[in-house]
Design an enzyme around this catalytic site. Structure first.
Site, PDB file in Angstrom:
ATOM      1  N   SER A  22       0.803  -1.231   0.000  1.00 43.91           N
ATOM      2  CA  SER A  22       0.000   0.000   0.000  1.00 43.91           C
ATOM      3  C   SER A  22       0.834   1.278   0.000  1.00 43.91           C
ATOM      4  O   SER A  22       0.506   2.229  -0.727  1.00 43.91           O
ATOM      5  CB  SER A  22      -0.965   0.003   1.186  1.00 43.91           C
ATOM      6  OG  SER A  22      -1.945  -0.994   1.033  1.00 43.91           O
ATOM      7  N   LYS A  72     -10.661  -4.529  10.345  1.00 48.49           N
ATOM      8  CA  LYS A  72     -11.695  -3.918   9.509  1.00 48.49           C
ATOM      9  C   LYS A  72     -13.034  -3.779  10.232  1.00 48.49           C
ATOM     10  O   LYS A  72     -13.812  -2.875   9.936  1.00 48.49           O
ATOM     11  CB  LYS A  72     -11.869  -4.708   8.209  1.00 48.49           C
ATOM     12  CG  LYS A  72     -10.678  -4.602   7.264  1.00 48.49           C
ATOM     13  CD  LYS A  72     -10.939  -5.314   5.953  1.00 48.49           C
ATOM     14  CE  LYS A  72      -9.742  -5.204   5.028  1.00 48.49           C
ATOM     15  NZ  LYS A  72     -10.004  -5.825   3.705  1.00 48.49           N
ATOM     16  N   ASN A  93     -12.479  -0.434   5.292  1.00 47.86           N
ATOM     17  CA  ASN A  93     -11.066  -0.518   4.906  1.00 47.86           C
ATOM     18  C   ASN A  93     -10.476   0.839   4.534  1.00 47.86           C
ATOM     19  O   ASN A  93      -9.299   0.927   4.201  1.00 47.86           O
ATOM     20  CB  ASN A  93     -10.865  -1.517   3.762  1.00 47.86           C
ATOM     21  CG  ASN A  93     -11.253  -0.951   2.408  1.00 47.86           C
ATOM     22  OD1 ASN A  93     -12.155  -0.110   2.308  1.00 47.86           O
ATOM     23  ND2 ASN A  93     -10.587  -1.408   1.359  1.00 47.86           N
ATOM     24  N   GLY A 132     -13.846 -19.421   0.704  1.00 44.69           N
ATOM     25  CA  GLY A 132     -13.398 -18.589   1.814  1.00 44.69           C
ATOM     26  C   GLY A 132     -14.561 -18.106   2.652  1.00 44.69           C
ATOM     27  O   GLY A 132     -15.696 -18.024   2.175  1.00 44.69           O
ATOM     28  N   GLY A 134     -13.947 -15.348   5.175  1.00 45.72           N
ATOM     29  CA  GLY A 134     -13.498 -14.173   5.904  1.00 45.72           C
ATOM     30  C   GLY A 134     -14.083 -12.900   5.325  1.00 45.72           C
ATOM     31  O   GLY A 134     -15.020 -12.920   4.517  1.00 45.72           O
ATOM     32  N   MET A 234      -7.905 -13.644  -5.444  1.00 47.99           N
ATOM     33  CA  MET A 234      -7.607 -12.419  -4.705  1.00 47.99           C
ATOM     34  C   MET A 234      -6.152 -12.346  -4.254  1.00 47.99           C
ATOM     35  O   MET A 234      -5.676 -11.265  -3.896  1.00 47.99           O
ATOM     36  CB  MET A 234      -8.528 -12.296  -3.491  1.00 47.99           C
ATOM     37  CG  MET A 234      -9.972 -11.997  -3.830  1.00 47.99           C
ATOM     38  SD  MET A 234     -10.855 -11.532  -2.316  1.00 47.99           S
ATOM     39  CE  MET A 234     -12.526 -11.384  -2.931  1.00 47.99           C
ATOM     40  N   TYR A 236      -2.424 -11.749  -4.562  1.00 45.04           N
ATOM     41  CA  TYR A 236      -1.707 -10.928  -5.539  1.00 45.04           C
ATOM     42  C   TYR A 236      -0.202 -11.164  -5.572  1.00 45.04           C
ATOM     43  O   TYR A 236       0.499 -10.568  -6.402  1.00 45.04           O
ATOM     44  CB  TYR A 236      -1.994  -9.439  -5.312  1.00 45.04           C
ATOM     45  CG  TYR A 236      -1.640  -8.909  -3.943  1.00 45.04           C
ATOM     46  CD1 TYR A 236      -0.342  -8.537  -3.635  1.00 45.04           C
ATOM     47  CD2 TYR A 236      -2.617  -8.767  -2.968  1.00 45.04           C
ATOM     48  CE1 TYR A 236      -0.019  -8.042  -2.381  1.00 45.04           C
ATOM     49  CE2 TYR A 236      -2.311  -8.275  -1.712  1.00 45.04           C
ATOM     50  CZ  TYR A 236      -1.010  -7.911  -1.426  1.00 45.04           C
ATOM     51  OH  TYR A 236      -0.689  -7.423  -0.186  1.00 45.04           O
ATOM     52  N   GLY A 257      -5.096 -11.142  -8.598  1.00 46.83           N
ATOM     53  CA  GLY A 257      -5.403 -10.372  -7.402  1.00 46.83           C
ATOM     54  C   GLY A 257      -4.872  -8.959  -7.413  1.00 46.83           C
ATOM     55  O   GLY A 257      -5.423  -8.074  -6.738  1.00 46.83           O
TER      56      GLY A 257
END
Length: 295
Positions: A22, A72, A93, A132, A134, A234, A236, A257
């Protein structure tokens, strides 16, 4: 006042997030557009410290945050207002400090949807499958509901009770059917997955450095991957995961991703700055950095 002091400060709230791309994504955008902003990392060791951290951010005038796991949902009670998307799944997020009022958004939903939008018509009224249980999986469920109107969402999980708990307060629970991963070996479940227009890996399986393999959640030998599907991972890092390699070999359309990573960041960047993230430059920069880290 020095140049560094005059910059708006943004950052990532998380735990053990020194690995995150990020800062590279957002600082590349800030620099390319000549914006007086900087993005850094705020490692917060425990959820009990989140309230104090956000209170301090008001006093310090920090302009905004990204929020990643495991916080989150933790941040939500400390915010003044939530966007409709954040309200719908109870997770944030992206945070904006608006003159001391902290506003929470969820850009994972639009970020997930972005690379699928050119194929939207082929998804409508078709079943889709997500591996998944989550927050990433729930964001994908909501993205499908809001943007693509699938006939149903099949959620394949290891822990069905955890999935039930996650969906307990979700307003559109009837859209989702839950299956345990061990059921994939059963013909009825295998057929359900084969018939899905989109398959999504919303687990960390396949991430560089992990010892598990995609076959632990998607066994071979069932013809589950084929050329009538879109397969979306997803994960990456690596950019070409084992799942994507197998899907490509089977003739499926694949989505990496990194596309979601950049798309959700681009939405946050726009919320913070009112400007568009230079996506092509950012993608090139991140891919080069990933390749260098693997070398």
């Amino acid at each position: 006042m020095s140049n560094s002091q005059s910059k708006k400060i943004f950052g990532l709230i998380g735990k053990h997030v020194d690995y995150s791309w990020s800062p590279l994504i957002h600082n590349t955008g800030f620099e390319a557009l000549g914006l007086p902003c900087v993005y850094t990392i705020f490692n917060i060791p425990s959820p009990e410290m989140i309230g104090d951290a956000l209170k301090g951010s008001r006093a310090l005038g920090i302009a905004g945050f990204s929020v990643t796991i495991p916080y989150k949902k933790t941040v939500v009670p400390f915010l003044d207002e939530l966007s409709p998307e954040a309200l719908s799944i109870g997770a944030v997020n992206t945070i904006v400090n608006d003159n001391g009022r902290l506003l929470g958004y969820n850009t994972d939903i639009d970020g997930f949807a972005a690379p699928l939008l050119p194929m939207a018509e082929s998804i409508r009224n078709r079943p889709v499958c997500i591996f998944g249980n989550g927050g990433a999986a729930l964001a994908a469920v909501e993205a499908f509901r809001l943007r693509f109107n699938p006939s149903s969402v099949l959620l394949v999980v290891r822990d069905t009770q955890k999935a039930e708990d996650m969906l307990e307060e979700y307003a559109y629970r009837d859209l989702v059917t839950i299956h345990a991963g061990r059921e994939i070996d059963q013909p009825a479940c295998s057929k359900l997955i084969r018939d899905c227009r989109v398959l999504v890996n919303a687990t960390p399986v396949g991430t560089a450095g992990r010892n598990d393999h995609i076959h632990s959640i998607l066994p071979t030998g069932h013809g589950l991957l084929h050329d009538g599907q879109i397969v979306y991972d997803m994960v990456y890092n690596p950019p070409e995961t084992p799942l994507l390699a197998e899907a490509r070999a089977a003739g499926a359309t694949v989505i990496a991703g990194i596309e979601m990573l950049i798309a959700q960041a681009a939405r946050a960047f726009s919320i913070w700055t009112g400007q568009e993230l230079p996506v092509d430059l950012v993608r090139k920069t991140v891919l080069a950095a990933i390749e260098k880290s693997e070398g």
